[in-house]
Design an enzyme around this catalytic site. Sequence first.
Site, PDB file in Angstrom:
ATOM      1  N   ASP A  24       0.845  -1.203   0.000  1.00 13.95           N
ATOM      2  CA  ASP A  24       0.000   0.000   0.000  1.00 13.95           C
ATOM      3  C   ASP A  24       0.878   1.249   0.000  1.00 13.95           C
ATOM      4  O   ASP A  24       0.539   2.275  -0.597  1.00 13.95           O
ATOM      5  CB  ASP A  24      -0.897  -0.008   1.253  1.00 13.95           C
ATOM      6  CG  ASP A  24      -2.217   0.729   1.037  1.00 13.95           C
ATOM      7  OD1 ASP A  24      -2.378   1.385   0.002  1.00 13.95           O
ATOM      8  OD2 ASP A  24      -3.075   0.658   1.925  1.00 13.95           O
ATOM      9  N   HIS A 218      -6.624   4.453   7.275  1.00 12.55           N
ATOM     10  CA  HIS A 218      -5.737   5.513   6.795  1.00 12.55           C
ATOM     11  C   HIS A 218      -5.914   6.710   7.718  1.00 12.55           C
ATOM     12  O   HIS A 218      -6.998   6.942   8.247  1.00 12.55           O
ATOM     13  CB  HIS A 218      -6.074   5.883   5.346  1.00 12.55           C
ATOM     14  CG  HIS A 218      -5.530   4.890   4.373  1.00 12.55           C
ATOM     15  ND1 HIS A 218      -4.417   5.143   3.593  1.00 12.55           N
ATOM     16  CD2 HIS A 218      -5.911   3.629   4.084  1.00 12.55           C
ATOM     17  CE1 HIS A 218      -4.163   4.065   2.857  1.00 12.55           C
ATOM     18  NE2 HIS A 218      -5.043   3.140   3.124  1.00 12.55           N
ATOM     19  N   CYS A 249      -4.322   4.935  -1.825  1.00 10.98           N
ATOM     20  CA  CYS A 249      -4.781   4.357  -3.083  1.00 10.98           C
ATOM     21  C   CYS A 249      -4.696   5.403  -4.190  1.00 10.98           C
ATOM     22  O   CYS A 249      -5.187   6.516  -4.034  1.00 10.98           O
ATOM     23  CB  CYS A 249      -6.225   3.884  -2.927  1.00 10.98           C
ATOM     24  SG  CYS A 249      -6.956   3.349  -4.474  1.00 10.98           S
TER      25      CYS A 249
HETATM   26  N1  COA Z   1      -0.376  -9.121 -13.708  1.00 10.65           N
HETATM   27  C1  COA Z   1       0.298  -8.655 -14.794  1.00 10.65           C
HETATM   28  N2  COA Z   1      -0.308  -8.072 -15.836  1.00 10.65           N
HETATM   29  C2  COA Z   1      -1.649  -7.993 -15.806  1.00 10.65           C
HETATM   30  C3  COA Z   1      -2.398  -8.483 -14.734  1.00 10.65           C
HETATM   31  C4  COA Z   1      -1.705  -9.046 -13.635  1.00 10.65           C
HETATM   32  N3  COA Z   1      -2.336  -9.488 -12.567  1.00 10.65           N
HETATM   33  N4  COA Z   1      -3.685  -8.255 -14.976  1.00 10.65           N
HETATM   34  C5  COA Z   1      -3.752  -7.643 -16.164  1.00 10.65           C
HETATM   35  N5  COA Z   1      -2.523  -7.499 -16.677  1.00 10.65           N
HETATM   36  C6  COA Z   1      -2.140  -6.848 -17.917  1.00 10.65           C
HETATM   37  C7  COA Z   1      -2.775  -7.480 -19.124  1.00 10.65           C
HETATM   38  O1  COA Z   1      -1.974  -8.488 -19.601  1.00 10.65           O
HETATM   39  C8  COA Z   1      -2.849  -6.300 -20.058  1.00 10.65           C
HETATM   40  O2  COA Z   1      -1.574  -6.077 -20.602  1.00 10.65           O
HETATM   41  P1  COA Z   1      -1.390  -5.558 -22.099  1.00 10.65           P
HETATM   42  O3  COA Z   1      -1.972  -4.172 -22.106  1.00 10.65           O
HETATM   43  O4  COA Z   1       0.088  -5.571 -22.291  1.00 10.65           O
HETATM   44  O5  COA Z   1      -2.128  -6.513 -22.942  1.00 10.65           O
HETATM   45  C9  COA Z   1      -3.145  -5.132 -19.153  1.00 10.65           C
HETATM   46  O6  COA Z   1      -2.660  -5.530 -17.870  1.00 10.65           O
HETATM   47  C10 COA Z   1      -4.609  -4.805 -19.053  1.00 10.65           C
HETATM   48  O7  COA Z   1      -5.311  -5.986 -18.729  1.00 10.65           O
HETATM   49  P2  COA Z   1      -6.884  -6.099 -18.677  1.00 10.65           P
HETATM   50  O8  COA Z   1      -7.235  -7.520 -18.392  1.00 10.65           O
HETATM   51  O9  COA Z   1      -7.484  -5.448 -19.898  1.00 10.65           O
HETATM   52  O10 COA Z   1      -7.249  -5.351 -17.387  1.00 10.65           O
HETATM   53  P3  COA Z   1      -7.615  -3.832 -17.118  1.00 10.65           P
HETATM   54  O11 COA Z   1      -6.948  -2.871 -18.005  1.00 10.65           O
HETATM   55  O12 COA Z   1      -9.088  -3.789 -16.993  1.00 10.65           O
HETATM   56  O13 COA Z   1      -6.947  -3.687 -15.683  1.00 10.65           O
HETATM   57  C11 COA Z   1      -6.396  -4.537 -13.502  1.00 10.65           C
HETATM   58  C12 COA Z   1      -7.416  -4.402 -14.579  1.00 10.65           C
HETATM   59  C13 COA Z   1      -7.122  -4.675 -12.190  1.00 10.65           C
HETATM   60  C14 COA Z   1      -5.557  -5.769 -13.755  1.00 10.65           C
HETATM   61  C15 COA Z   1      -5.428  -3.327 -13.492  1.00 10.65           C
HETATM   62  O14 COA Z   1      -6.177  -2.145 -13.540  1.00 10.65           O
HETATM   63  C16 COA Z   1      -4.582  -3.306 -12.269  1.00 10.65           C
HETATM   64  O15 COA Z   1      -3.682  -4.123 -12.092  1.00 10.65           O
HETATM   65  N6  COA Z   1      -4.839  -2.331 -11.393  1.00 10.65           N
HETATM   66  C17 COA Z   1      -4.133  -2.177 -10.148  1.00 10.65           C
HETATM   67  C18 COA Z   1      -5.129  -1.842  -9.097  1.00 10.65           C
HETATM   68  C19 COA Z   1      -4.451  -1.608  -7.805  1.00 10.65           C
HETATM   69  O16 COA Z   1      -3.503  -2.272  -7.443  1.00 10.65           O
HETATM   70  N7  COA Z   1      -4.940  -0.629  -7.064  1.00 10.65           N
HETATM   71  C20 COA Z   1      -4.413  -0.279  -5.817  1.00 10.65           C
HETATM   72  C21 COA Z   1      -4.723  -1.265  -4.770  1.00 10.65           C
HETATM   73  S1  COA Z   1      -6.332  -1.106  -4.074  1.00 10.65           S
HETATM   74 ZN    ZN Z   2      -5.064   1.277   2.033  1.00  3.90          ZN
END
Ligand code: COA
Ligand code: ZN
Length: 329
Positions: A24, A218, A249
């Site tokens: 986080d 937080h 976040c």
């Molecule tokens: N590990 C590695 N790569 C990942 C992945 C994972 N767990 N999940 C998705 N991807 C990659 C896909 O391969 C894709 O890559 P590309 O653009 O090279 O093809 C890209 O991420 C987008 O994937 P998609 O399935 O279309 O997902 P999205 O764009 O809707 O994103 C999440 C969804 C959730 C995977 C992404 O937004 C994310 O990881 N967010 C982080 C959220 C976070 O940690 N927030 C803070 C904590 S609360």
């Molecule tokens: Zn938090």
Amino acid sequence: MNRNDTLWNGAGRRIHMQEVGTRDGLQVEEAFVPTEDKIALVNTLSRAGMAKIEVTAFVSPKAIPALRDAEIVLREIERRPDVVYSALVPNVRGAERAIDANADELNLVMSASETHNLANLRMTRQQSFAALSEVNALARQVKVPVNVSLSCSFGCPMEGDVPVATVLDWCARFIEGLSARGVTLCDTTGMAYPGQVAALTAAFRDRWPGTELTLHFHNTRGMGLANVLAAIDAGADRFDASLGGIGGCPYAPGATGNVCSEEIVHALELMGYRTGVDLALLVEASRRLPALIGHDIPSQIVKAGRRLDLHPVPADFAAIRERALARAI
Ligand code: COA
Ligand code: ZN
């Protein structure tokens, strides 16, 4: 009148401290903390006696570039048998990566608020639940326990209050429907206040006494420690916190740091609770953080020292005293 003697006197009651700074905390940092420094930091936190460490997140490296080295970090840390090494996982792809890297526990995340879930994870809550059900099935096959973190359990920065019934309903789906080992009620943007925390904690505890409950606060509005105490009073014994109080976040407007690990440990130990944490080691690690992330940290303990870290008397103290004693009363 002292209505609440048990809260103020911990009497050795065990409180589990769970470090989330390396996940986080680091996820919002602009500077990329070198992989070997992340590993060294986790190793210090293990030695300091944290009960659980959320080591990293297996998310898209495009979404969170700061944690793009998740595999190496989780594989190369030193493992202590009494510490649970957890990792945040948003989808099956993340779960496969985390299981491959030997995570002790998968921390699944979704939001109790529809708007925040869409903003953070780009899915409706229903879609998230379906995706996390798949992750859960995979984790069960390989016998890796699952914890579910419910963001915005105490309010959403875009929607406002999230009804208690809604929060409990999502908890029920994971606990009763998917047999999750634990649930973390997250105050993602510091909207929780003590009365609300006590009510939700008590409601959870009454309904699921055997489920691991974690509170994740937080300090956005300065109520972090007050919320921790309210939760303890209502039966909680597990808290997330981050070294130095870093974190937040990236998809939550106005978000700031987690409650600070060393501040919470410092306060709870003074009150007679037993955290099992070596505070001196924690403070030392926290002092090294600004050099790693390139800016100051919120920790009041790093700024002010512990309560009994005493200061030298002024240089001219002997003269001051002599003058005072020479004066008539
Ligand atoms: N590990 C590695 N790569 C990942 C992945 C994972 N767990 N999940 C998705 N991807 C990659 C896909 O391969 C894709 O890559 P590309 O653009 O090279 O093809 C890209 O991420 C987008 O994937 P998609 O399935 O279309 O997902 P999205 O764009 O809707 O994103 C999440 C969804 C959730 C995977 C992404 O937004 C994310 O990881 N967010 C982080 C959220 C976070 O940690 N927030 C803070 C904590 S609360
Ligand atoms: Zn938090």
